[in-house]
Scaffold this motif. Structure first.
Motif, short mmCIF file in Angstrom:
data_model
loop_
_atom_site.label_atom_id
_atom_site.label_comp_id
_atom_site.label_asym_id
_atom_site.label_seq_id
_atom_site.Cartn_x
_atom_site.Cartn_y
_atom_site.Cartn_z
N THR A 23 0.83 -1.21 0.00
CA THR A 23 0.00 0.00 0.00
C THR A 23 0.86 1.26 0.00
O THR A 23 0.58 2.23 -0.72
N PHE A 24 1.90 1.24 0.83
CA PHE A 24 2.78 2.40 0.90
C PHE A 24 3.47 2.65 -0.45
O PHE A 24 3.58 3.79 -0.91
N VAL A 25 3.92 1.57 -1.10
CA VAL A 25 4.58 1.71 -2.40
C VAL A 25 3.61 2.26 -3.43
O VAL A 25 3.97 3.15 -4.24
N PHE A 26 2.38 1.76 -3.45
CA PHE A 26 1.41 2.24 -4.43
C PHE A 26 1.09 3.71 -4.20
O PHE A 26 1.00 4.51 -5.15
N ASP A 27 0.91 4.09 -2.92
CA ASP A 27 0.67 5.50 -2.63
C ASP A 27 1.87 6.35 -3.02
O ASP A 27 1.72 7.51 -3.47
N SER A 28 3.05 5.79 -2.85
CA SER A 28 4.26 6.51 -3.26
C SER A 28 4.29 6.71 -4.76
O SER A 28 4.71 7.78 -5.26
N PHE A 77 4.57 15.57 -1.86
CA PHE A 77 4.81 14.15 -2.06
C PHE A 77 4.40 13.36 -0.81
O PHE A 77 3.66 12.38 -0.89
N TRP A 78 4.92 13.80 0.33
CA TRP A 78 4.59 13.11 1.57
C TRP A 78 3.13 13.35 1.97
O TRP A 78 2.48 12.46 2.55
N GLY A 79 2.61 14.51 1.64
CA GLY A 79 1.21 14.79 1.95
C GLY A 79 0.26 13.84 1.23
O GLY A 79 -0.71 13.34 1.82
N ILE A 80 0.56 13.60 -0.07
CA ILE A 80 -0.29 12.68 -0.84
C ILE A 80 -0.19 11.26 -0.28
O ILE A 80 -1.20 10.55 -0.16
N ILE A 81 1.02 10.84 0.07
CA ILE A 81 1.20 9.47 0.62
C ILE A 81 0.40 9.29 1.89
O ILE A 81 -0.39 8.34 2.03
N PHE A 82 0.61 10.20 2.83
CA PHE A 82 -0.03 10.01 4.13
C PHE A 82 -1.52 10.32 4.10
O PHE A 82 -2.27 9.78 4.91
N ALA A 83 -1.96 11.16 3.17
CA ALA A 83 -3.40 11.41 3.03
C ALA A 83 -4.14 10.15 2.61
O ALA A 83 -5.33 9.99 2.90
N GLY A 84 -3.45 9.26 1.91
CA GLY A 84 -4.06 7.98 1.53
C GLY A 84 -3.65 6.85 2.43
O GLY A 84 -4.49 6.10 2.95
N PHE A 85 -2.34 6.72 2.70
CA PHE A 85 -1.82 5.57 3.44
C PHE A 85 -2.29 5.55 4.88
O PHE A 85 -2.77 4.53 5.39
N ILE A 86 -2.19 6.69 5.57
CA ILE A 86 -2.60 6.74 6.97
C ILE A 86 -4.10 6.51 7.11
O ILE A 86 -4.56 5.76 7.99
N VAL A 87 -4.87 7.14 6.22
CA VAL A 87 -6.32 6.95 6.28
C VAL A 87 -6.69 5.51 5.97
O VAL A 87 -7.62 4.93 6.56
N TYR A 88 -5.94 4.91 5.03
CA TYR A 88 -6.18 3.50 4.71
C TYR A 88 -5.95 2.62 5.93
O TYR A 88 -6.73 1.71 6.22
#
Length: 298
Positions: free
Chosen positions: A107-112, A145-156
């Protein structure tokens, strides 16, 4: 294991939280996946407008079937990954922990990838002749970049945890419901047993009453029969015959053997006949009964 109280309230709270989180993930991944793979960025658009496009699904629909299918179905991939978090968490084994870790990595890789694609497009819009080519090193320095990752990954991750919590609380609700059903069935079972026992008790009491009544009747009959046994049974017809023969013998004896006047003999004969009739009346020999019972006075 006994169900804990309050499971119903926790379940509904978790479910209420899960619904908007699910809508958020759907909106986020539809928009970011379209922006990363299909959207042409406009230099006049802000970063937020470039990343989160309110018309992403409609634009994908206009672009073609593949585009709309991709952006529509991709949120379900992450929801499926969140569901697997719950499934792997059911059995706490080393293998499941490894699988859980791999899920987080994937998931983290895909969000990245999504963040990298979007950030690279934004970088190209503002690129100058002296700007170096966009790479991971540059991407790691970008807040977006980090905002997009954590906006999806953390919520996921939050979605997966809340979903796991809701499922556990739902199981607690089932336990409570099952316990209530078992308790109700036990109450019904024992109530049925009590009704059966009450019916049996009523039948026994009725039988006891009938038995007592029979005992009373039997005692009365026994007493009646005992009185008969203790009494004297006189055959009246036979008594009358024997008495008649006896009186006739006395009359013959008086007429032939006693030497008195004729008048005196007749008086003696009348006395015998009178005594005979009196005795017949006393024992009831003149009635229609064959026998009479004389009870003992003892």
């Amino acid at each position: 294991m006994k169900a804990t109280r309050g499971a119903s309230a926790k379940f509904w709270i978790g479910l209420i939280l899960l619904i908007p989180i699910t809508l958020y993930l759907g909106t986020f991944y539809i928009s970011t996946s379209y922006s990363a793979f299909f959207k042409t960025f406009d230099a006049k658009s802000t970063v937020i407008q470039s990343v989160l496009d309110a018309n992403a699904w409609m634009k994908a629909w206009n672009d073609g079937f593949i585009e709309v299918a991709f952006v529509t179905l991709i949120p379900f991939v992450f929801l499926g990954l969140g569901f697997l978090i719950h499934m792997f968490g059911e059995n706490k084994t080393k293998a499941n922990y490894v699988k859980l870790g791999l899920l987080f990595i994937v998931t983290f890789v895909f969000d990245s990838i999504l963040a990298y694609e979007i950030e690279s497009k934004l970088y190209e819009l503002n690129k100058t002749f002296n700007s170096p080519d966009f790479d991971l090193k540059i991407a790691f320095t970008k807040i977006q970049f980090w905002g997009i990752i954590f906006a999806g990954f953390i919520v996921y991750i939050i979605w997966g945890v809340v979903f796991d919590f809701v499922m556990k609380e739902h199981r607690e609700k089932d336990k409570i419901k099952n316990e209530q059903e078992i308790r109700q069935k036990r109450v019904e079972f024992f109530q049925e047993k009590i009704n059966v026992l009450k019916t049996e008790i009523e039948e026994i009491l009725t039988a006891i009453g009938n038995t007592k009544e029979l005992i009373i009747k039997t005692r009365g009959r026994i007493e009646e029969l005992q009185n008969i046994i203790d009494g004297v049974i006189i055959p009246t017809k036979d008594y009358k015959l024997y008495a008649s023969e006896y009186v006739q013998g006395w009359i013959t004896f008086i007429g032939e053997k006693i030497a008195v006047s004729r008048t005196e003999k007749q008086t003696m004969i009348d006395d015998c006949i009178s005594t005979y009739n009196t005795n017949l009346e006393t024992v009831g020999a003149n009635s229609d009964n064959q026998n009479l019972v004389y009870l003992s006075s003892l």
